[in-house]
Scaffold this motif. Structure first.
Motif, PDB file in Angstrom:
ATOM      1  N   ALA A 207      11.060   6.084  -6.259  1.00 52.77           N
ATOM      2  CA  ALA A 207      10.872   5.341  -7.517  1.00 52.77           C
ATOM      3  C   ALA A 207      10.045   6.164  -8.505  1.00 52.77           C
ATOM      4  O   ALA A 207      10.348   6.208  -9.700  1.00 52.77           O
ATOM      5  CB  ALA A 207      10.210   3.988  -7.243  1.00 52.77           C
ATOM      6  N   GLY A 208       9.013   6.833  -7.988  1.00 47.03           N
ATOM      7  CA  GLY A 208       8.151   7.650  -8.847  1.00 47.03           C
ATOM      8  C   GLY A 208       8.910   8.783  -9.510  1.00 47.03           C
ATOM      9  O   GLY A 208       8.642   9.137 -10.663  1.00 47.03           O
TER      10      GLY A 208
ATOM     11  N   ALA B  17      -4.159  -0.268  -8.444  1.00 48.85           N
ATOM     12  CA  ALA B  17      -3.486  -1.439  -7.882  1.00 48.85           C
ATOM     13  C   ALA B  17      -3.573  -1.423  -6.352  1.00 48.85           C
ATOM     14  O   ALA B  17      -3.870  -2.436  -5.715  1.00 48.85           O
ATOM     15  CB  ALA B  17      -2.030  -1.481  -8.330  1.00 48.85           C
ATOM     16  N   ALA B  18      -3.361  -0.230  -5.771  1.00 46.10           N
ATOM     17  CA  ALA B  18      -3.424  -0.119  -4.303  1.00 46.10           C
ATOM     18  C   ALA B  18      -4.815  -0.494  -3.812  1.00 46.10           C
ATOM     19  O   ALA B  18      -4.967  -1.163  -2.779  1.00 46.10           O
ATOM     20  CB  ALA B  18      -3.062   1.299  -3.873  1.00 46.10           C
ATOM     21  N   GLN B  19      -5.812  -0.081  -4.570  1.00 47.21           N
ATOM     22  CA  GLN B  19      -7.195  -0.402  -4.216  1.00 47.21           C
ATOM     23  C   GLN B  19      -7.394  -1.922  -4.162  1.00 47.21           C
ATOM     24  O   GLN B  19      -7.969  -2.462  -3.227  1.00 47.21           O
ATOM     25  CB  GLN B  19      -8.112   0.211  -5.292  1.00 47.21           C
ATOM     26  CG  GLN B  19      -9.543   0.404  -4.858  1.00 47.21           C
ATOM     27  CD  GLN B  19      -9.655   1.553  -3.873  1.00 47.21           C
ATOM     28  OE1 GLN B  19      -9.024   2.589  -4.043  1.00 47.21           O
ATOM     29  NE2 GLN B  19     -10.430   1.365  -2.820  1.00 47.21           N
ATOM     30  N   GLU B  20      -6.889  -2.597  -5.219  1.00 44.78           N
ATOM     31  CA  GLU B  20      -7.014  -4.055  -5.269  1.00 44.78           C
ATOM     32  C   GLU B  20      -6.303  -4.719  -4.106  1.00 44.78           C
ATOM     33  O   GLU B  20      -6.756  -5.726  -3.574  1.00 44.78           O
ATOM     34  CB  GLU B  20      -6.393  -4.582  -6.564  1.00 44.78           C
ATOM     35  CG  GLU B  20      -7.371  -4.634  -7.707  1.00 44.78           C
ATOM     36  CD  GLU B  20      -6.710  -5.212  -8.955  1.00 44.78           C
ATOM     37  OE1 GLU B  20      -7.011  -4.684 -10.026  1.00 44.78           O
ATOM     38  OE2 GLU B  20      -5.904  -6.157  -8.849  1.00 44.78           O
TER      39      GLU B  20
ATOM     40  N   GLN C 166       0.836  -1.208   0.000  1.00 43.15           N
ATOM     41  CA  GLN C 166       0.000   0.000   0.000  1.00 43.15           C
ATOM     42  C   GLN C 166       0.868   1.254   0.000  1.00 43.15           C
ATOM     43  O   GLN C 166       0.636   2.196  -0.750  1.00 43.15           O
ATOM     44  CB  GLN C 166      -0.887   0.041   1.261  1.00 43.15           C
ATOM     45  CG  GLN C 166      -2.029  -0.932   1.266  1.00 43.15           C
ATOM     46  CD  GLN C 166      -3.078  -0.592   0.244  1.00 43.15           C
ATOM     47  OE1 GLN C 166      -3.301   0.582  -0.074  1.00 43.15           O
ATOM     48  NE2 GLN C 166      -3.716  -1.589  -0.310  1.00 43.15           N
ATOM     49  N   ALA C 167       1.857   1.249   0.901  1.00 42.65           N
ATOM     50  CA  ALA C 167       2.719   2.420   1.061  1.00 42.65           C
ATOM     51  C   ALA C 167       3.548   2.677  -0.198  1.00 42.65           C
ATOM     52  O   ALA C 167       3.675   3.822  -0.648  1.00 42.65           O
ATOM     53  CB  ALA C 167       3.629   2.219   2.266  1.00 42.65           C
ATOM     54  N   LEU C 168       4.088   1.618  -0.784  1.00 42.66           N
ATOM     55  CA  LEU C 168       4.871   1.765  -2.014  1.00 42.66           C
ATOM     56  C   LEU C 168       4.016   2.380  -3.109  1.00 42.66           C
ATOM     57  O   LEU C 168       4.400   3.355  -3.751  1.00 42.66           O
ATOM     58  CB  LEU C 168       5.392   0.405  -2.491  1.00 42.66           C
ATOM     59  CG  LEU C 168       6.550  -0.220  -1.722  1.00 42.66           C
ATOM     60  CD1 LEU C 168       6.784  -1.649  -2.226  1.00 42.66           C
ATOM     61  CD2 LEU C 168       7.832   0.588  -1.858  1.00 42.66           C
TER      62      LEU C 168
ATOM     63  N   ALA D 257       6.042   4.048   6.608  1.00 44.17           N
ATOM     64  CA  ALA D 257       6.786   5.286   6.315  1.00 44.17           C
ATOM     65  C   ALA D 257       7.981   5.002   5.401  1.00 44.17           C
ATOM     66  O   ALA D 257       8.211   5.711   4.414  1.00 44.17           O
ATOM     67  CB  ALA D 257       7.246   5.937   7.616  1.00 44.17           C
ATOM     68  N   GLY D 258       8.724   3.948   5.712  1.00 53.41           N
ATOM     69  CA  GLY D 258       9.897   3.604   4.907  1.00 53.41           C
ATOM     70  C   GLY D 258       9.515   3.248   3.483  1.00 53.41           C
ATOM     71  O   GLY D 258      10.137   3.704   2.515  1.00 53.41           O
ATOM     72  N   SER D 259       8.466   2.428   3.350  1.00 56.63           N
ATOM     73  CA  SER D 259       8.048   1.996   2.011  1.00 56.63           C
ATOM     74  C   SER D 259       7.504   3.161   1.199  1.00 56.63           C
ATOM     75  O   SER D 259       7.729   3.260  -0.013  1.00 56.63           O
ATOM     76  CB  SER D 259       6.972   0.903   2.105  1.00 56.63           C
ATOM     77  OG  SER D 259       7.449  -0.162   2.875  1.00 56.63           O
ATOM     78  N   PHE D 260       6.787   4.048   1.880  1.00 55.13           N
ATOM     79  CA  PHE D 260       6.236   5.220   1.189  1.00 55.13           C
ATOM     80  C   PHE D 260       7.377   6.062   0.599  1.00 55.13           C
ATOM     81  O   PHE D 260       7.313   6.485  -0.556  1.00 55.13           O
ATOM     82  CB  PHE D 260       5.399   6.054   2.164  1.00 55.13           C
ATOM     83  CG  PHE D 260       4.634   7.161   1.509  1.00 55.13           C
ATOM     84  CD1 PHE D 260       3.356   6.934   1.016  1.00 55.13           C
ATOM     85  CD2 PHE D 260       5.191   8.427   1.369  1.00 55.13           C
ATOM     86  CE1 PHE D 260       2.642   7.959   0.396  1.00 55.13           C
ATOM     87  CE2 PHE D 260       4.491   9.454   0.741  1.00 55.13           C
ATOM     88  CZ  PHE D 260       3.210   9.221   0.258  1.00 55.13           C
ATOM     89  N   ALA D 261       8.418   6.254   1.399  1.00 57.91           N
ATOM     90  CA  ALA D 261       9.557   7.052   0.933  1.00 57.91           C
ATOM     91  C   ALA D 261      10.234   6.383  -0.261  1.00 57.91           C
ATOM     92  O   ALA D 261      10.565   7.042  -1.258  1.00 57.91           O
ATOM     93  CB  ALA D 261      10.555   7.245   2.075  1.00 57.91           C
TER      94      ALA D 261
END
Ligand SMILES: [Fe+2]
Ligand SMILES: [Fe+2]
Length: 208
Positions: free
Chosen positions: A123-124, A83-86, A61-63, A114-118
């Protein structure tokens, strides 16, 4: 440029992912199967494995949210949001299974989020080809990880196995769709780094 609306929306998503129960539209895989008779140690092991999978879904989700926030094109951003929704279904399934097994979710989920979101946000920023390549590689590694869990889960625990099996199919499909959307291949050191990072997460959340 990251716009403020998107930032607020993803902050809200983050809080909901971490603190609100996830909902599933599809039926929970294996719902019709009877609860297995397991020794307490086996049950605890199964709950710990499902905790690892739940944390993996928190990270997914965070990624995706991080990636969608900084994605260059709006098509990539909406593919990531979809994809996050799925993936919220996977969150709901693993969450419920942990409860059934008498386990608990990882205490470190906010840290992983938090780590994955960053990581996702970085990547984005690298452009759609890399961003989607990162998504595809994540999903491929998750498929391998779930294969490992299908070996580790107690043979009797068909309910957990049904959930993991269905998730495995979904993740494989996500990888293919990322490739269809133009994912590039990541360099070997990046793939290795991802393996190391997810290894730390899976080993830690088995216990914590
Ligand atoms: Fe998933
Ligand atoms: Fe996925």
């Amino acid at each position: 440029m990251v716009d403020l609306d998107r930032l607020i929306v993803s902050f809200d998503r983050g809080l909901r992912t971490l603190f609100a129960p996830a909902l599933s539209v599809r039926a929970v895989p294996g719902d019709e199967l009877p609860e297995a008779e397991m020794q307490p140690a086996q049950r605890e092991h199964a709950a710990a494995l499902m905790r690892v999978n739940h944390t993996g879904e928190i990270c997914a989700q965070a990624l995706y949210q991080g990636q969608a926030l900084t994605a260059r094109s709006s098509q990539a951003a909406s593919a990531l949001e979809r994809a996050a929704q799925e993936e919220t279904e996977h969150l709901a399934w693993t969450e419920r299974r942990i409860e059934e097994l008498g386990g608990r979710k990882s205490l470190l989920n906010p840290v992983w989020y938090a780590g994955s979101f960053a990581i996702g946000a970085v990547a984005g920023l690298l452009g759609d080809r890399v961003n989607l390549g990162f998504l595809a590689e994540t999903e491929r590694q998750v498929v391998e990880h779930l294969d490992g869990h299908l070996k580790k889960l107690p043979a009797a625990d068909e309910k957990s196995r049904a959930i993991v099996g269905e998730m495995r199919m979904d993740e494989a499909r996500h990888a293919t769709s990322a490739v269809d959307h133009g994912a590039g291949d990541l360099p070997a050191p990046a793939r290795l780094l991802m393996r190391v990072a997810s290894g730390v997460m899976t080993r830690t959340s088995y216990y914590l």
